[in-house]
Scaffold this active site. Structure first.
Site, PDB file in Angstrom:
ATOM      1  NE  ARG A 168      33.981  42.786  26.115  1.00 36.89           N
ATOM      2  CZ  ARG A 168      35.277  42.989  26.287  1.00 36.89           C
ATOM      3  NH1 ARG A 168      35.840  42.629  27.645  1.00 36.89           N
ATOM      4  NH2 ARG A 168      35.886  43.594  25.447  1.00 36.89           N
ATOM      5  CG  HIS A 227      31.082  41.597  35.348  1.00 34.39           C
ATOM      6  ND1 HIS A 227      32.740  41.320  34.948  1.00 34.39           N
ATOM      7  CD2 HIS A 227      30.928  40.489  35.705  1.00 34.39           C
ATOM      8  CE1 HIS A 227      33.034  39.920  35.117  1.00 34.39           C
ATOM      9  NE2 HIS A 227      31.740  39.492  35.719  1.00 34.39           N
ATOM     10  CB  SER A 248      30.240  46.905  30.932  1.00 35.97           C
ATOM     11  OG  SER A 248      31.017  45.423  31.082  1.00 35.97           O
ATOM     12  CE1 TYR A 303      34.504  47.646  31.171  1.00 37.00           C
ATOM     13  CE2 TYR A 303      35.975  48.735  29.795  1.00 37.00           C
ATOM     14  CZ  TYR A 303      35.142  47.628  30.110  1.00 37.00           C
ATOM     15  OH  TYR A 303      35.439  46.329  29.562  1.00 37.00           O
ATOM     16  CG  HIS A 307      35.333  37.152  29.897  1.00 37.88           C
ATOM     17  ND1 HIS A 307      33.946  37.102  30.358  1.00 37.88           N
ATOM     18  CD2 HIS A 307      35.572  38.381  29.779  1.00 37.88           C
ATOM     19  CE1 HIS A 307      33.560  38.258  30.674  1.00 37.88           C
ATOM     20  NE2 HIS A 307      34.640  39.300  30.280  1.00 37.88           N
ATOM     21  CG  ASP A 312      40.259  25.507  39.830  1.00 39.57           C
ATOM     22  OD1 ASP A 312      39.151  25.216  39.786  1.00 39.57           O
ATOM     23  OD2 ASP A 312      41.172  24.764  39.108  1.00 39.57           O
TER      24      ASP A 312
HETATM   25  C1  DQA Z   1      34.650  44.001  32.927  1.00 40.77           C
HETATM   26  C2  DQA Z   1      34.113  43.261  31.656  1.00 40.77           C
HETATM   27  C3  DQA Z   1      35.209  42.422  31.162  1.00 40.77           C
HETATM   28  O1  DQA Z   1      34.439  41.626  29.960  1.00 40.77           O
HETATM   29  C4  DQA Z   1      36.127  43.287  30.824  1.00 40.77           C
HETATM   30  O2  DQA Z   1      37.315  42.361  30.276  1.00 40.77           O
HETATM   31  C5  DQA Z   1      36.820  44.219  31.782  1.00 40.77           C
HETATM   32  C6  DQA Z   1      35.841  44.773  32.644  1.00 40.77           C
HETATM   33  C7  DQA Z   1      33.521  45.097  33.508  1.00 40.77           C
HETATM   34  O3  DQA Z   1      33.724  45.462  34.636  1.00 40.77           O
HETATM   35  O4  DQA Z   1      32.575  45.369  32.947  1.00 40.77           O
HETATM   36  O5  DQA Z   1      37.909  44.671  31.722  1.00 40.77           O
HETATM   37  O6  DQA Z   1      34.614  42.920  33.901  1.00 40.77           O
END
Ligand code: DQA
Length: 160
Positions: free
Chosen positions: A126, A115, A117, A38, A95, A102
């Site tokens: 994911r 995201h 990542s 991250y 996820h 909703d």
């Molecule tokens: C995330 C990706 C998700 O799978 C993970 O649970 C996160 C961060 C991301 O910013 O890459 O907490 O949303």
């Protein structure tokens, strides 16, 4: 008090001027949380950068981070009253959460999903995000720049 002859000024509603920036569970730990995945940018730094980019487009930002699904749903519901768009990184709730999807669906606002990542290059669980089905745009894998892209996208939409 306006006197006769003064053109009446209509205040632009705040609805047109604010974005909700919503970050889900564990994102409060950014900077120290799995930096290899991250990065080292903190959430405070991301929120500050988002506020600057939004300000350039004449938009304010309400930043909310929560580790609790219901708090995120409440923030989305509240945005219906006074926000013009939503930037959301639902984190792990992407996820799992039908409730957040909703709420976004009911909000009737443009949604940009971020995201840090590239979730598609990670574990299989994911790869699917409930939020993506209701998002107008999705950015994954661009790190903190993804938030900036999301704000620019929404600013462009709102300017149309
Ligand atoms: C995330 C990706 C998700 O799978 C993970 O649970 C996160 C961060 C991301 O910013 O890459 O907490 O949303």
């Amino acid at each position: 008090m306006p006197h006769r002859g003064t053109p009446r000024r209509y205040r632009t509603t705040v609805t047109e001027r604010r974005l909700l920036l919503l970050n889900g569970p564990n994102l409060n730990l950014l900077g120290t949380r799995q930096p290899e995945v991250y990065g080292v940018t903190t959430l405070a730094e991301i929120e500050s950068r988002v506020a600057d980019v939004a300000a350039d487009a004449g938009l304010q930002v309400r930043a909310v981070q929560s580790n609790h699904e219901g708090v995120l749903v409440d923030a989305i519901q509240a945005a219906r009253a006074d926000c013009a768009g939503i930037v959301i990184n639902p984190a792990a709730y992407s996820h799992t959460s039908v409730a957040i999807a909703d709420a976004l669906r009911s909000a009737g606002l443009p949604v940009a999903e971020v995201h840090l990542s590239n979730i598609h290059a990670r574990e299989e669980f994911r790869h699917h995000s409930y939020v993506s089905a209701v998002a107008d745009m999705v950015v994954a894998g661009a790190g903190p720049l993804g938030y900036e892209m999301a704000v620019r996208y929404l600013a462009g939409r709102l300017a149309q």
